[in-house]
Every structure is written in C-alpha cells, then in structure tokens.
Motif scaffolding. Structure first.
Motif, PDB file in Angstrom:
ATOM      1  N   GLU A 190       2.688   4.248  -1.555  1.00 23.75           N
ATOM      2  CA  GLU A 190       2.541   4.971  -2.878  1.00 23.75           C
ATOM      3  C   GLU A 190       3.848   5.449  -3.391  1.00 23.75           C
ATOM      4  O   GLU A 190       4.390   6.349  -2.598  1.00 23.75           O
ATOM      5  CB  GLU A 190       1.356   6.059  -2.883  1.00 23.75           C
ATOM      6  CG  GLU A 190       0.003   5.399  -2.328  1.00 23.75           C
ATOM      7  CD  GLU A 190      -1.131   6.294  -2.481  1.00 23.75           C
ATOM      8  OE1 GLU A 190      -0.636   7.606  -2.805  1.00 23.75           O
ATOM      9  OE2 GLU A 190      -2.308   6.003  -2.151  1.00 23.75           O
ATOM     10  N   THR A 191       4.380   5.189  -4.546  1.00 22.45           N
ATOM     11  CA  THR A 191       5.589   5.727  -4.927  1.00 22.45           C
ATOM     12  C   THR A 191       5.610   5.315  -6.733  1.00 22.45           C
ATOM     13  O   THR A 191       5.079   4.223  -7.049  1.00 22.45           O
ATOM     14  CB  THR A 191       6.958   5.217  -4.271  1.00 22.45           C
ATOM     15  OG1 THR A 191       7.863   5.691  -4.872  1.00 22.45           O
ATOM     16  CG2 THR A 191       6.781   3.609  -4.525  1.00 22.45           C
ATOM     17  N   ASP A 192       6.027   6.145  -7.352  1.00 17.37           N
ATOM     18  CA  ASP A 192       6.362   5.965  -8.718  1.00 17.37           C
ATOM     19  C   ASP A 192       7.736   5.225  -8.950  1.00 17.37           C
ATOM     20  O   ASP A 192       7.888   5.020 -10.197  1.00 17.37           O
ATOM     21  CB  ASP A 192       6.152   7.375  -9.502  1.00 17.37           C
ATOM     22  CG  ASP A 192       4.878   8.030  -9.379  1.00 17.37           C
ATOM     23  OD1 ASP A 192       3.850   7.184  -9.219  1.00 17.37           O
ATOM     24  OD2 ASP A 192       4.729   9.168  -9.396  1.00 17.37           O
ATOM     25  N   ASP A 233       0.832  -1.416  -0.109  1.00 18.87           N
ATOM     26  CA  ASP A 233      -0.006   0.076  -0.010  1.00 18.87           C
ATOM     27  C   ASP A 233       0.978   1.459  -0.021  1.00 18.87           C
ATOM     28  O   ASP A 233       0.145   2.167   0.188  1.00 18.87           O
ATOM     29  CB  ASP A 233      -1.124   0.137   1.240  1.00 18.87           C
ATOM     30  CG  ASP A 233      -0.314  -0.200   2.586  1.00 18.87           C
ATOM     31  OD1 ASP A 233       0.943  -0.207   2.720  1.00 18.87           O
ATOM     32  OD2 ASP A 233      -0.932   0.070   3.690  1.00 18.87           O
TER      33      ASP A 233
END
Length: 299
Positions: free
Chosen positions: A29-31, A27
């Motif tokens: 969130e990172t690009d 869970d």
C-alpha cells in the motif's frame, strides 16, 4: 589497524533491489511508488551501514564508489562489458537518485568516501588493500571478482552481506579461473565448453591444455578482470594518497537525523541514541587514529 572497505554501489543496489521486491508487490500500500522505493532503498542501505559500524569498533570505515566513467576503459577493451545491464525497467531512475542521496548523507558521517571519475570501486579497493597491506582489511561486497584481493594481499577477508558469510577463497588462481569461465554479471564471455570443473582443471595446469585461440581469449579477459592490470594503478594510488592526506571528517548528526525524519524512517529515530553512540565512537577513532600517515607505498 583495522579497515573496512564497503563497495558503495553494491550496497546501494542491495538496498534498491530488496526494496523493489517489497514495494512493487501488488498488495503493497502506497500513494507514491517512486517515493516509497526511494525511502525504503535508503533505509536498507543505512541499516546495513549502521550494523557494520556497530559491529566494527576500532575500525576505519571506507565507502568506495564507482566513478561516473569508471567502466569506460574496460568497455574500450571489450565492447560487451556490462552490456547486459537492463535499464529499461520501471523506476530504474530511482536507483541513481538513491546513489546520489546516500553519498550526500554519508558526507555527514564519520566515514571516508572514495570516488575517482575514471575508476571502478574494485580498482580503488585493490589500491587500498595494497596501501594498507599490513593492516587487517575486511571488504563488504557480493562481487566475487574481489576474491582476487584475498589471494594477492595478506589479511584480506570479503564478507557477502546478502549471504551473510565470507567468500570462499579457492586454492587455484581465481583471476585465471574467471578469465576462462567468464563473468555473466559483467557480460564477459568465457571459453565455449568450459564449465567450473574444466576451468578449474585448466587453471591448475597453468593453461597448458588451451589452444592458441583460447589463450588469446583468456588473455583479453585477464586485461579487464585482473585488477592489477589496470593501466591507471599508479594514478589511482596517487589519487588515494592525496585524498587521504587531506580528508576531513565533517560529522553532522543533526542533519542526518533531519534527513531520516524527511524520509519517514521512523525506526532510525526510535533508536537514534544507539546510532549516535556508534557514530561518535567511530568519529573518535578517526580523529585519534591515522588516515594519512599510514598509506604506505605500492610494492
């Protein structure tokens, strides 16, 4: 004089594995997982550094690193030494990138960095404790092997930064005990059938209950566990003596702040004035204090 010796590789690993536990969650969130892991690892490391610096005014801060070939001689003595280190995990290469970046950034801090190519950090901390035996020395590391330093030298305490407590120094000879029971973290095999209680009992009996084969096994372990048996003890002393006699502090806080901006570590920027105050106090201590004239000599 008060000294703080930080096990650099150990501190970076604390940051890296703590960051992994967060960044690799489904869970999170990172690009860019690698970038987030890199930045977060550095954040944890320097958050630890800033806390140590703030809580130890009047102390000299040493950050001691493993040399690139630091474990080679121990691997010659024991082919299995550190053979259990799993490097085939995702993003393990980030750990080496973090190590290099932390060393680079600390070059702009008022701390003393020590690294000798053919020595592990433990070896150099042994020598530092011997050089500064009359000072108050505090070591930061989770490595229980360093307990032997608290037994061999006076005024040495070892703080475990993950458990947030001092390592307990037992009444028995810890080096002998570890040589009997082995060290899973370094892949050093102990004696078959010896748990903690039996190993402790054998230590108290000064190994009188062991068979010749068991004694031989313990002696082989002692060669690599007992830091005083390092064949390069005198050479390490000369290295540190020369390093400290010419060490120059090149504090560049503008560069440090720029690094934190690029790493997107906003929390450090928000409390920058407090960090700068601690660093200036540390720099003043090093500038007005003594780094080279107190080395002492091995006894």
């Amino acid at each position: 004089m008060k000294n703080v010796f930080i096990d650099g590789n150990n501190a970076v690993c604390i940051g890296y594995y703590r960051a992994r536990a967060t960044v690799l969650k489904p869970d999170f969130e990172t690009d860019n997982v690698a970038e987030s892991l890199f930045n977060f690892s550095i954040y944890v490391f320097f958050n630890m550094m800033h806390k140590i610096i703030k809580e130890h005014p009047g102390s000299r801060i040493f950050v001691v690193w493993d040399g690139r070939q630091g474990s080679t001689w121990r691997k010659v003595e024991n082919n299995d030494y550190k053979g259990n280190r799993n490097k085939n995990i995702d993003y393990y290469d980030v750990l080496y990138q973090v190590l290099d970046k932390c060393r680079e950034m600390l070059g702009n801090y008022p701390v003393i960095q020590c690294q000798k190519n053919d020595a592990e950090a433990d070896d150099l901390m042994f020598t530092l404790c011997k050089m500064y035996n009359d000072d108050e020395n505090k070591i930061f590391s989770t490595d229980s092997d360093l307990i032997q330093l608290a037994q061999q030298f006076k005024n040495v305490k070892i703080w475990n930064p993950t458990k947030k407590e001092y390592h307990v120094v037992p009444p028995y000879n810890y080096v002998t005990y570890k040589s009997i029971i082995g060290d899973k973290s370094d892949n050093i095999a102990g004696l078959n059938g010896f748990g903690p209680k039996k190993a402790e009992k054998a230590t108290y009996s000064k190994l009188s209950t062991l068979t010749p084969d068991q004694l031989k096994h313990v002696e082989n372990n002692l060669k690599i566990i007992d830091l005083s048996r390092n064949p390069s003890v005198e050479e390490n002393y000369e290295y540190l003596k020369n390093l400290l006699s010419s060490y120059k502090i090149n504090m560049n806080l503008d560069k440090v702040k720029k690094d934190f901006f690029e790493l997107k570590i906003k929390s450090f920027i928000d409390k920058w004035d407090s960090i700068v105050k601690s660093l200036h106090l540390l720099n003043l201590e090093l500038t007005n204090g003594r780094t080279s004239e107190e080395e002492g000599k091995p006894s």
